[in-house]
Design a protein around this motif. Sequence first.
Motif, PDB file in Angstrom:
ATOM      1  N   ALA A   1       0.831  -1.211   0.000  1.00  0.00           N
ATOM      2  CA  ALA A   1       0.000   0.000   0.000  1.00  0.00           C
ATOM      3  C   ALA A   1       0.862   1.257   0.000  1.00  0.00           C
ATOM      4  O   ALA A   1       0.568   2.227  -0.721  1.00  0.00           O
ATOM      5  N   ILE A   2       1.947   1.244   0.754  1.00  0.00           N
ATOM      6  CA  ILE A   2       2.834   2.410   0.802  1.00  0.00           C
ATOM      7  C   ILE A   2       3.529   2.613  -0.532  1.00  0.00           C
ATOM      8  O   ILE A   2       3.640   3.741  -1.033  1.00  0.00           O
ATOM      9  N   VAL A   3       3.966   1.526  -1.150  1.00  0.00           N
ATOM     10  CA  VAL A   3       4.604   1.615  -2.470  1.00  0.00           C
ATOM     11  C   VAL A   3       3.607   2.140  -3.502  1.00  0.00           C
ATOM     12  O   VAL A   3       3.959   2.956  -4.354  1.00  0.00           O
ATOM     13  N   PHE A   4       2.354   1.698  -3.424  1.00  0.00           N
ATOM     14  CA  PHE A   4       1.319   2.191  -4.345  1.00  0.00           C
ATOM     15  C   PHE A   4       1.145   3.704  -4.212  1.00  0.00           C
ATOM     16  O   PHE A   4       1.111   4.426  -5.208  1.00  0.00           O
ATOM     17  N   VAL A   5       1.056   4.179  -2.976  1.00  0.00           N
ATOM     18  CA  VAL A   5       0.850   5.619  -2.740  1.00  0.00           C
ATOM     19  C   VAL A   5       2.068   6.429  -3.210  1.00  0.00           C
ATOM     20  O   VAL A   5       1.915   7.468  -3.868  1.00  0.00           O
ATOM     21  N   ILE A   6       3.269   5.960  -2.902  1.00  0.00           N
ATOM     22  CA  ILE A   6       4.474   6.690  -3.314  1.00  0.00           C
ATOM     23  C   ILE A   6       4.614   6.687  -4.830  1.00  0.00           C
ATOM     24  O   ILE A   6       4.933   7.715  -5.435  1.00  0.00           O
ATOM     25  N   SER A   7       4.357   5.546  -5.462  1.00  0.00           N
ATOM     26  CA  SER A   7       4.416   5.477  -6.931  1.00  0.00           C
ATOM     27  C   SER A   7       3.383   6.404  -7.562  1.00  0.00           C
ATOM     28  O   SER A   7       3.666   7.060  -8.565  1.00  0.00           O
ATOM     29  N   SER A   8       2.210   6.459  -6.968  1.00  0.00           N
ATOM     30  CA  SER A   8       1.166   7.361  -7.471  1.00  0.00           C
ATOM     31  C   SER A   8       1.616   8.811  -7.396  1.00  0.00           C
ATOM     32  O   SER A   8       1.425   9.581  -8.342  1.00  0.00           O
ATOM     33  N   PHE A   9       2.206   9.178  -6.276  1.00  0.00           N
ATOM     34  CA  PHE A   9       2.669  10.551  -6.094  1.00  0.00           C
ATOM     35  C   PHE A   9       3.766  10.909  -7.095  1.00  0.00           C
ATOM     36  O   PHE A   9       3.735  11.986  -7.698  1.00  0.00           O
ATOM     37  N   ILE A  10       4.727  10.017  -7.282  1.00  0.00           N
ATOM     38  CA  ILE A  10       5.808  10.291  -8.232  1.00  0.00           C
ATOM     39  C   ILE A  10       5.260  10.416  -9.654  1.00  0.00           C
ATOM     40  O   ILE A  10       5.622  11.334 -10.390  1.00  0.00           O
ATOM     41  N   ALA A  11       4.383   9.501 -10.041  1.00  0.00           N
ATOM     42  CA  ALA A  11       3.816   9.551 -11.398  1.00  0.00           C
ATOM     43  C   ALA A  11       2.954  10.797 -11.593  1.00  0.00           C
ATOM     44  O   ALA A  11       2.983  11.413 -12.658  1.00  0.00           O
ATOM     45  N   PHE A  12       2.202  11.173 -10.571  1.00  0.00           N
ATOM     46  CA  PHE A  12       1.386  12.390 -10.672  1.00  0.00           C
ATOM     47  C   PHE A  12       2.282  13.615 -10.820  1.00  0.00           C
ATOM     48  O   PHE A  12       1.994  14.516 -11.602  1.00  0.00           O
ATOM     49  N   SER A  13       3.368  13.637 -10.074  1.00  0.00           N
ATOM     50  CA  SER A  13       4.273  14.790 -10.089  1.00  0.00           C
ATOM     51  C   SER A  13       5.061  14.907 -11.377  1.00  0.00           C
ATOM     52  O   SER A  13       5.341  16.013 -11.843  1.00  0.00           O
ATOM     53  N   THR A  14       5.448  13.772 -11.941  1.00  0.00           N
ATOM     54  CA  THR A  14       6.272  13.796 -13.152  1.00  0.00           C
ATOM     55  C   THR A  14       5.470  13.653 -14.429  1.00  0.00           C
ATOM     56  O   THR A  14       5.938  14.036 -15.497  1.00  0.00           O
ATOM     57  N   GLY A  15       4.278  13.085 -14.344  1.00  0.00           N
ATOM     58  CA  GLY A  15       3.447  12.892 -15.530  1.00  0.00           C
ATOM     59  C   GLY A  15       3.876  11.712 -16.382  1.00  0.00           C
ATOM     60  O   GLY A  15       3.481  11.607 -17.536  1.00  0.00           O
ATOM     61  N   THR A  16       4.652  10.794 -15.823  1.00  0.00           N
ATOM     62  CA  THR A  16       5.090   9.637 -16.591  1.00  0.00           C
ATOM     63  C   THR A  16       5.018   8.363 -15.756  1.00  0.00           C
ATOM     64  O   THR A  16       5.541   8.311 -14.646  1.00  0.00           O
ATOM     65  N   SER A  17       4.354   7.359 -16.293  1.00  0.00           N
ATOM     66  CA  SER A  17       4.297   6.078 -15.603  1.00  0.00           C
ATOM     67  C   SER A  17       5.586   5.294 -15.810  1.00  0.00           C
ATOM     68  O   SER A  17       6.110   4.676 -14.887  1.00  0.00           O
ATOM     69  N   TRP A  18       6.134   5.325 -17.026  1.00  0.00           N
ATOM     70  CA  TRP A  18       7.352   4.568 -17.312  1.00  0.00           C
ATOM     71  C   TRP A  18       8.540   5.094 -16.512  1.00  0.00           C
ATOM     72  O   TRP A  18       9.371   4.315 -16.045  1.00  0.00           O
ATOM     73  N   GLY A  19       8.625   6.402 -16.349  1.00  0.00           N
ATOM     74  CA  GLY A  19       9.678   6.970 -15.522  1.00  0.00           C
ATOM     75  C   GLY A  19       9.527   6.541 -14.075  1.00  0.00           C
ATOM     76  O   GLY A  19      10.510   6.261 -13.389  1.00  0.00           O
ATOM     77  N   THR A  20       8.285   6.475 -13.612  1.00  0.00           N
ATOM     78  CA  THR A  20       8.017   6.013 -12.253  1.00  0.00           C
ATOM     79  C   THR A  20       8.422   4.560 -12.091  1.00  0.00           C
ATOM     80  O   THR A  20       9.001   4.175 -11.071  1.00  0.00           O
ATOM     81  N   PHE A  21       8.133   3.738 -13.098  1.00  0.00           N
ATOM     82  CA  PHE A  21       8.541   2.337 -13.033  1.00  0.00           C
ATOM     83  C   PHE A  21      10.057   2.235 -12.886  1.00  0.00           C
ATOM     84  O   PHE A  21      10.564   1.455 -12.080  1.00  0.00           O
ATOM     85  N   ALA A  22      10.770   3.019 -13.685  1.00  0.00           N
ATOM     86  CA  ALA A  22      12.236   2.965 -13.657  1.00  0.00           C
ATOM     87  C   ALA A  22      12.780   3.359 -12.295  1.00  0.00           C
ATOM     88  O   ALA A  22      13.724   2.741 -11.787  1.00  0.00           O
ATOM     89  N   ILE A  23      12.189   4.363 -11.684  1.00  0.00           N
ATOM     90  CA  ILE A  23      12.672   4.833 -10.383  1.00  0.00           C
ATOM     91  C   ILE A  23      12.231   3.894  -9.261  1.00  0.00           C
ATOM     92  O   ILE A  23      13.035   3.459  -8.437  1.00  0.00           O
ATOM     93  N   MET A  24      10.950   3.571  -9.232  1.00  0.00           N
ATOM     94  CA  MET A  24      10.402   2.846  -8.087  1.00  0.00           C
ATOM     95  C   MET A  24      10.731   1.361  -8.067  1.00  0.00           C
ATOM     96  O   MET A  24      10.848   0.775  -6.991  1.00  0.00           O
ATOM     97  N   LEU A  25      10.858   0.727  -9.222  1.00  0.00           N
ATOM     98  CA  LEU A  25      11.206  -0.692  -9.201  1.00  0.00           C
ATOM     99  C   LEU A  25      12.597  -0.902  -8.626  1.00  0.00           C
ATOM    100  O   LEU A  25      12.855  -1.905  -7.956  1.00  0.00           O
ATOM    101  N   ALA A  26      13.481   0.067  -8.866  1.00  0.00           N
ATOM    102  CA  ALA A  26      14.831  -0.022  -8.305  1.00  0.00           C
ATOM    103  C   ALA A  26      14.814   0.105  -6.788  1.00  0.00           C
ATOM    104  O   ALA A  26      15.757  -0.325  -6.117  1.00  0.00           O
ATOM    105  N   ILE A  27      13.767   0.676  -6.247  1.00  0.00           N
ATOM    106  CA  ILE A  27      13.660   0.849  -4.796  1.00  0.00           C
ATOM    107  C   ILE A  27      12.753  -0.220  -4.174  1.00  0.00           C
ATOM    108  O   ILE A  27      13.085  -0.803  -3.140  1.00  0.00           O
ATOM    109  N   SER A  28      11.613  -0.498  -4.814  1.00  0.00           N
ATOM    110  CA  SER A  28      10.620  -1.376  -4.187  1.00  0.00           C
ATOM    111  C   SER A  28      11.011  -2.853  -4.200  1.00  0.00           C
ATOM    112  O   SER A  28      10.668  -3.583  -3.265  1.00  0.00           O
ATOM    113  N   ILE A  29      11.736  -3.311  -5.213  1.00  0.00           N
ATOM    114  CA  ILE A  29      12.117  -4.732  -5.246  1.00  0.00           C
ATOM    115  C   ILE A  29      13.082  -5.071  -4.112  1.00  0.00           C
ATOM    116  O   ILE A  29      12.850  -6.046  -3.380  1.00  0.00           O
TER     117      ILE A  29
END
Length: 165
Positions: free
Chosen positions: A63-91
Amino acid sequence: RSQGIMKMKEMVDLTLKGISELMPLALLMMLAFAIGDACNQLGTGLYIANISKDWLSPELLPAIVFVISSFIAFSTGTSWGTFAIMLAISIPMAEIHGANLNLVIAATLGGGVFGDHCSPISDTSIISSMASASDHIDHVRTQLPYALVGGLISTVLYLIIGFAV
């Protein structure tokens, strides 16, 4: 050209104009993947996981990863960029915390798509409002309540599934 609608110079001008309008998106993606690679190289995911190991429950992680990923994607306007950043942290966080890896990856991807969908600076939101010939801010305002309900339900479900697994 074969239909005589445009001359060759017009076609070249429009092609170059289209390419130039996509350059900011390409640059954003390149920088996002560079940040994701830097996070991997620096061990950001391991660092954050070790810091949060004492106080963050593995059941809450999706749930925390979902909320943080949502915030990053909302702020940057890119889902793929969020994947690149957050997968490196969440895994690494999922591995160190002992959380369900599949669920954490799903939360990362879901949060990225959700935040991108809600973002007024997202390319998909801009293209949708242009395709429907509606005012962009009106389009964002009308889709936001429905998306937020879906995001809230998703967060609650990530909490429920996090405790159930």
